[in-house]
Scaffold this motif. Sequence first.
Motif, PDB file in Angstrom:
ATOM      1  N   LYS A 164       0.664  -1.211   0.042  1.00 45.81           N
ATOM      2  CA  LYS A 164      -0.006  -0.118   0.167  1.00 45.81           C
ATOM      3  C   LYS A 164       0.995   1.360  -0.013  1.00 45.81           C
ATOM      4  N   ILE A 165       0.307   2.314  -0.552  1.00 50.64           N
ATOM      5  CA  ILE A 165       0.770   3.515  -0.592  1.00 50.64           C
ATOM      6  C   ILE A 165       0.116   4.633  -0.068  1.00 50.64           C
ATOM      7  N   ASN A 166       0.419   5.383   0.814  1.00 49.76           N
ATOM      8  CA  ASN A 166      -0.394   6.458   1.765  1.00 49.76           C
ATOM      9  C   ASN A 166      -1.546   5.728   1.956  1.00 49.76           C
ATOM     10  N   GLY A 167      -1.420   4.398   2.451  1.00 48.10           N
ATOM     11  CA  GLY A 167      -2.905   3.749   3.067  1.00 48.10           C
ATOM     12  C   GLY A 167      -3.784   3.110   2.130  1.00 48.10           C
ATOM     13  N   ASN A 168      -3.330   3.213   0.764  1.00 46.33           N
ATOM     14  CA  ASN A 168      -4.394   2.552  -0.333  1.00 46.33           C
ATOM     15  C   ASN A 168      -3.664   1.881  -1.186  1.00 46.33           C
ATOM     16  N   TYR A 169      -4.248   0.723  -1.740  1.00 44.89           N
ATOM     17  CA  TYR A 169      -3.744  -0.177  -2.523  1.00 44.89           C
ATOM     18  C   TYR A 169      -3.487   0.688  -3.855  1.00 44.89           C
ATOM     19  N   LEU A 170      -2.864   0.411  -4.587  1.00 43.05           N
ATOM     20  CA  LEU A 170      -2.631   1.057  -6.065  1.00 43.05           C
ATOM     21  C   LEU A 170      -2.260   0.122  -7.152  1.00 43.05           C
ATOM     22  N   MET A 171      -2.894   0.351  -8.166  1.00 38.32           N
ATOM     23  CA  MET A 171      -3.186  -0.538  -9.336  1.00 38.32           C
ATOM     24  C   MET A 171      -2.688   0.445 -10.910  1.00 38.32           C
ATOM     25  N   LEU A 172      -1.694  -0.412 -11.368  1.00 42.43           N
ATOM     26  CA  LEU A 172      -1.589   0.185 -12.736  1.00 42.43           C
ATOM     27  C   LEU A 172      -2.475  -0.363 -13.815  1.00 42.43           C
ATOM     28  N   SER A 173      -3.095   0.208 -14.746  1.00 46.11           N
ATOM     29  CA  SER A 173      -3.766  -0.425 -15.727  1.00 46.11           C
ATOM     30  C   SER A 173      -3.578   0.489 -17.125  1.00 46.11           C
ATOM     31  N   ARG A 174      -4.086  -0.117 -18.209  1.00 45.19           N
ATOM     32  CA  ARG A 174      -4.002   0.443 -19.635  1.00 45.19           C
ATOM     33  C   ARG A 174      -5.280   0.744 -19.978  1.00 45.19           C
ATOM     34  N   PRO A 175      -6.198   1.617 -19.951  1.00 43.86           N
ATOM     35  CA  PRO A 175      -7.469   1.706 -20.639  1.00 43.86           C
ATOM     36  C   PRO A 175      -7.125   1.282 -22.246  1.00 43.86           C
TER      37      PRO A 175
END
Lengths: 340, 340
Positions: A164-175
């Motif tokens: 987690k970063i700054n308390g949240n999950y982060l996800m990369l994606s490619r619309p």
Amino acid sequence: MSEIKIIGSDIPNLPWQEPEGEAADLPLWRYQDNPIIGRNPIPNVARIFNSSVLPYEDGFIGVFRGDKTNGVPSIYLGRSKDAFHWNFNREPILFTDEKGNPFMPRYAYDPRLVKIEDTYYIMWCQDFYGASIGLAKTKNFKTFTRLENPFLPFNRNAVLFPRKINGNYLMLSRPSDSGHTPFGDIFVSESPDLVFWGRHRHVMSRGNEWWESLKIGGGAAPIETSEGWLLFYHGVSGTCNGYVYSIGAAILDRDNPSVVKYRCPTHLLTPEEWYEERGFVPNVTFPCAALADATTGRIAVYYGSADSYVSLAFARAEELIHYIIQNSVVTQDDTEIGLR
Amino acid sequence: MSEIKIIGSDIPNLPWQEPEGEAADLPLWRYQDNPIIGRNPIPNVARIFNSSVLPYEDGFIGVFRGDKTNGVPSIYLGRSKDAFHWNFNREPILFTDEKGNPFMPRYAYDPRLVKIEDTYYIMWCQDFYGASIGLAKTKNFKTFTRLENPFLPFNRNAVLFPRKINGNYLMLSRPSDSGHTPFGDIFVSESPDLVFWGRHRHVMSRGNEWWESLKIGGGAAPIETSEGWLLFYHGVSGTCNGYVYSIGAAILDRDNPSVVKYRCPTHLLTPEEWYEERGFVPNVTFPCAALADATTGRIAVYYGSADSYVSLAFARAEELIHYIIQNSVVTQDDTEIGLR
């Protein structure tokens, strides 16, 4: 520049091979016995490629894209003692809903595997009335529970950050769109709970250089280093005879990963070998996993080759990151916070 | 079928005109003095169309798509005493971030206006490194605060439901691509806080009938009725000479709006009049607002005409909903919960 360090666990049994000959000058070099997974690896599966692995217990475990002989892709579980030689389950992973009822995607491809705290997450591309991201979790690789689809269609190439970063999950994606998508940038999204996603930010654009001028997409889960998040990604060039997928790398800000600190303007690896140039989809090198050993700085990249094989390449974190930083070219699209 | 009722407020000064002649047989009939907003409505704005209005104080207020003479669309505020005749601010709405600093979209089009509890929300399509949804709130129509972009690109035609359902905000949207999008279904997404969005569900598919076989998109904010949420939407047919946009309607389940209860297989209104067939984009009727008076069951639909004008059409809830129910054709895609 201070000493570059990988911030993460040790993987003392990381697969590794020193470079030989001309490869000694490359920031990323191929394993000499590639591909490590060949055609028809298990009955009824014609090709395994675009797959992701992690250390597990005293060996390694992975989620593998297996295109069945009817052409439909599913995700297969594989295990290995040495991370070179793999044994696969003969049936696709059985995903269930939160109540334990079977809940299988109609198709599933290009899985990534990421460990956050004590849980392993699998994300893949699947049909959600159009191509979009599927997500599941497991703690034991016996039961696999699907979570909410994080995004609306159309989307591909999702990968979680490993913490987690700054308390949240982060996800990369490619619309993307519903077809072979002749465009595509990388975005990052946040979630407090892996159910609701927001604070979407643009990370980096296609188009800096010709080898990645058509579209780009997140590849391996980012590796945390003292310089930022090291991201291996794919970049695509459009030619008169089809797309060419190469491997590139960038370094994202540790606290604000939508900001690209450094971006390598040259590909690190592009289809040249027979197992990259020949196959179901010629001219594809497609990274989906990168293992890193914090103590030695060794990195092993798993990449799909020609939509037909799994291959390996290696790098040393310090040399690779120096190479990226020294050659870095970033645009305003890359370095801004990515909100409009 | 029990008596059909609109569940909502009274709008005693709703714009209204009884049908005359052949229009008396139609479930949705045009205002005879259409268009209500003509060309060059304010200096430097060539066309106002695809716009959305609500009752406010002792009259009406609205957010209007104004395409400036340089071709770029912005959102303009308009006010009216009778909802037929409108006065517009000469400058686009000034959006700010949460700190009050100006935060203008690079372009903004097809706004919808929805009131939830004591707050008005505007949603529109804008550049977010690709076409996607912008969102802002206001309580006084003097300050307009932008909220997080709810979705990744590419997306258009977002509209909030006018109340929370099961404790969450709900928004319809239509995932798309970066161009003129030759496909498109309607989805619904939930949010506890208008920051993080999830539990995405497919609502309804394009393709049931030829008039909507290319794509569909949410139009006006849904109207709550005893039979379900009445949704006016647009459906698009692809011809050799371009797209044709018609107005259709469906009724969504009140508690689970991803379930389509009834869907009218015929369009309710399709380009026939000069102000619908001629203009910047010929052959477009595009609904963005529908006002309903609970006591009388009168409904007024505001629709953009040929990307050049704003027009009005009228319906009686009971007759219209009977018409939809009696003619309804739904597919499995429409009636299932919409999760894969």
